[in-house]
Design an enzyme around this catalytic site. Sequence first.
Site, PDB file in Angstrom:
ATOM      1  N   THR A  23       0.836  -1.197   0.000  1.00  0.00           N
ATOM      2  CA  THR A  23       0.000   0.000   0.000  1.00  0.00           C
ATOM      3  C   THR A  23       0.873   1.251   0.000  1.00  0.00           C
ATOM      4  O   THR A  23       1.827   1.351   0.773  1.00  0.00           O
ATOM      5  CB  THR A  23      -0.920   0.019   1.226  1.00  0.00           C
ATOM      6  OG1 THR A  23      -1.766  -1.129   1.162  1.00  0.00           O
ATOM      7  CG2 THR A  23      -1.786   1.275   1.241  1.00  0.00           C
ATOM      8  N   HIS A  46      -6.738  -9.881  -4.647  1.00  0.00           N
ATOM      9  CA  HIS A  46      -6.270  -9.864  -3.257  1.00  0.00           C
ATOM     10  C   HIS A  46      -7.270 -10.597  -2.379  1.00  0.00           C
ATOM     11  O   HIS A  46      -8.296 -10.048  -1.985  1.00  0.00           O
ATOM     12  CB  HIS A  46      -6.109  -8.418  -2.786  1.00  0.00           C
ATOM     13  CG  HIS A  46      -5.244  -8.271  -1.569  1.00  0.00           C
ATOM     14  ND1 HIS A  46      -4.984  -9.303  -0.702  1.00  0.00           N
ATOM     15  CD2 HIS A  46      -4.579  -7.194  -1.062  1.00  0.00           C
ATOM     16  CE1 HIS A  46      -4.194  -8.885   0.279  1.00  0.00           C
ATOM     17  NE2 HIS A  46      -3.932  -7.599   0.082  1.00  0.00           N
ATOM     18  N   ASN A  71      -4.944 -11.017   3.863  1.00  0.00           N
ATOM     19  CA  ASN A  71      -4.772  -9.898   4.794  1.00  0.00           C
ATOM     20  C   ASN A  71      -6.058  -9.356   5.407  1.00  0.00           C
ATOM     21  O   ASN A  71      -6.115  -8.208   5.838  1.00  0.00           O
ATOM     22  CB  ASN A  71      -4.008  -8.750   4.115  1.00  0.00           C
ATOM     23  CG  ASN A  71      -2.607  -9.158   3.720  1.00  0.00           C
ATOM     24  OD1 ASN A  71      -2.416  -9.691   2.629  1.00  0.00           O
ATOM     25  ND2 ASN A  71      -1.625  -8.938   4.580  1.00  0.00           N
ATOM     26  N   TYR A 123      -9.037  -8.763   3.963  1.00  0.00           N
ATOM     27  CA  TYR A 123      -9.890  -7.920   3.126  1.00  0.00           C
ATOM     28  C   TYR A 123     -11.084  -8.728   2.608  1.00  0.00           C
ATOM     29  O   TYR A 123     -11.336  -9.835   3.058  1.00  0.00           O
ATOM     30  CB  TYR A 123      -9.066  -7.275   2.020  1.00  0.00           C
ATOM     31  CG  TYR A 123      -7.993  -6.373   2.570  1.00  0.00           C
ATOM     32  CD1 TYR A 123      -8.323  -5.299   3.398  1.00  0.00           C
ATOM     33  CD2 TYR A 123      -6.648  -6.604   2.307  1.00  0.00           C
ATOM     34  CE1 TYR A 123      -7.347  -4.471   3.941  1.00  0.00           C
ATOM     35  CE2 TYR A 123      -5.659  -5.784   2.842  1.00  0.00           C
ATOM     36  CZ  TYR A 123      -6.016  -4.717   3.658  1.00  0.00           C
ATOM     37  OH  TYR A 123      -5.058  -3.912   4.205  1.00  0.00           O
ATOM     38  N   ASN A 141      -6.019  -7.592  10.330  1.00  0.00           N
ATOM     39  CA  ASN A 141      -7.322  -6.932  10.271  1.00  0.00           C
ATOM     40  C   ASN A 141      -8.412  -7.718  10.997  1.00  0.00           C
ATOM     41  O   ASN A 141      -9.546  -7.817  10.538  1.00  0.00           O
ATOM     42  CB  ASN A 141      -7.719  -6.644   8.821  1.00  0.00           C
ATOM     43  CG  ASN A 141      -6.886  -5.534   8.216  1.00  0.00           C
ATOM     44  OD1 ASN A 141      -6.689  -4.486   8.832  1.00  0.00           O
ATOM     45  ND2 ASN A 141      -6.388  -5.755   7.006  1.00  0.00           N
TER      46      ASN A 141
END
Length: 354
Positions: A25, A173, A176, A178, A233
């Site tokens: 990012t 993706h 992580n 998401y 997360n």
Amino acid sequence: MTSAFDPITVGGVHLANRIAMAPMTRSRAPGGLVSELTAQYYAQRASAGLIITEGVQPSVTGQGYPSTPGLHTAEQVAAWRKVVDAVHAEGGKIFAQLLHTGRIGHPILLPDGLVPKAPSPVAARGRLYTPYGMKDFVTPSELTGPEIEQTIADHADAARNAIDAGFDGVELHGANGYLIQQFLAPNTNRRTDGWGGSVSGRIRFAVEVVEAVTAAIGGDRTGLRLSPGTMSNDIHEPDPRPVYEALVERIATTGLAYLHIMEATDRELTHTLRRRFPGPLILNPYTGTRPTGPEHLALIQDGTADLVAFGRLFLASPDLPRRLATGAALNTPDPATFYGGDAAGYTDCPALPA
């Protein structure tokens, strides 16, 4: 013996070496638009066998961080085209990572009236950086059936836009914590309809995104990133093996260019997924708090992976493959350069010693 500096073909793309630049990012795209600085940044690192870009939102509601780029408007496509052209001019190959952050976001980052969307209305623990300071994560809105179908279509449209911009392919993706992983994990997917509950229900969204994108641009231009067992997360996957084995079995026939695993800790599961996936494996190996280093090139030599992805060392040393090949000193990553448009050293990094 295969080495990190041997070429490899991934999907339909010939790579000069097996050193990948991991997606990281950047938060340097105000209004969702990348800039000339972005083009310089990626072109400097074009000696990677494969560059995987920072996360790029496939839709307005897919944004979860400030100043991250998109691939859902004509203006965004035109901006990315300059970046891709700069990388190709240096002989590099580049995939766009499509990232929908799901519940990891905040209404402040979205147009008026929109809130983050997720499989279930379960807020993540923790806080998020915004232009107005740190904010608690909010409870997301549960995606309806039609909204799920639209989100899948958004990924396919963004993939087409990526090819229109000149990218060699896209990476989905699914890691992580998401959106794709939020469908996979039991603490974030509490649905009882066809998009949750059983293993087949929880992998359905990931499978249908893969199928939609491969139908749009071809499997040979599509990769998938997974991080089984991660706690990123506020994800909790106490028993990831059944879900990820089932998922990889389902996508094994789609002709994906590669599978990209970001290890949490379980090397045995990495070996299992590698055996079940017929294509190349890119590995972000588990390293604790250390960055992936030269010692991890041995994972290519022993057959654990086909490519190894480097993150922080690529930020510090844009000519990383050359340094790894020659044994030259590596620059020390500076956290001050990691995020934000005003961070020093984005493209100004120490050169390779003579």
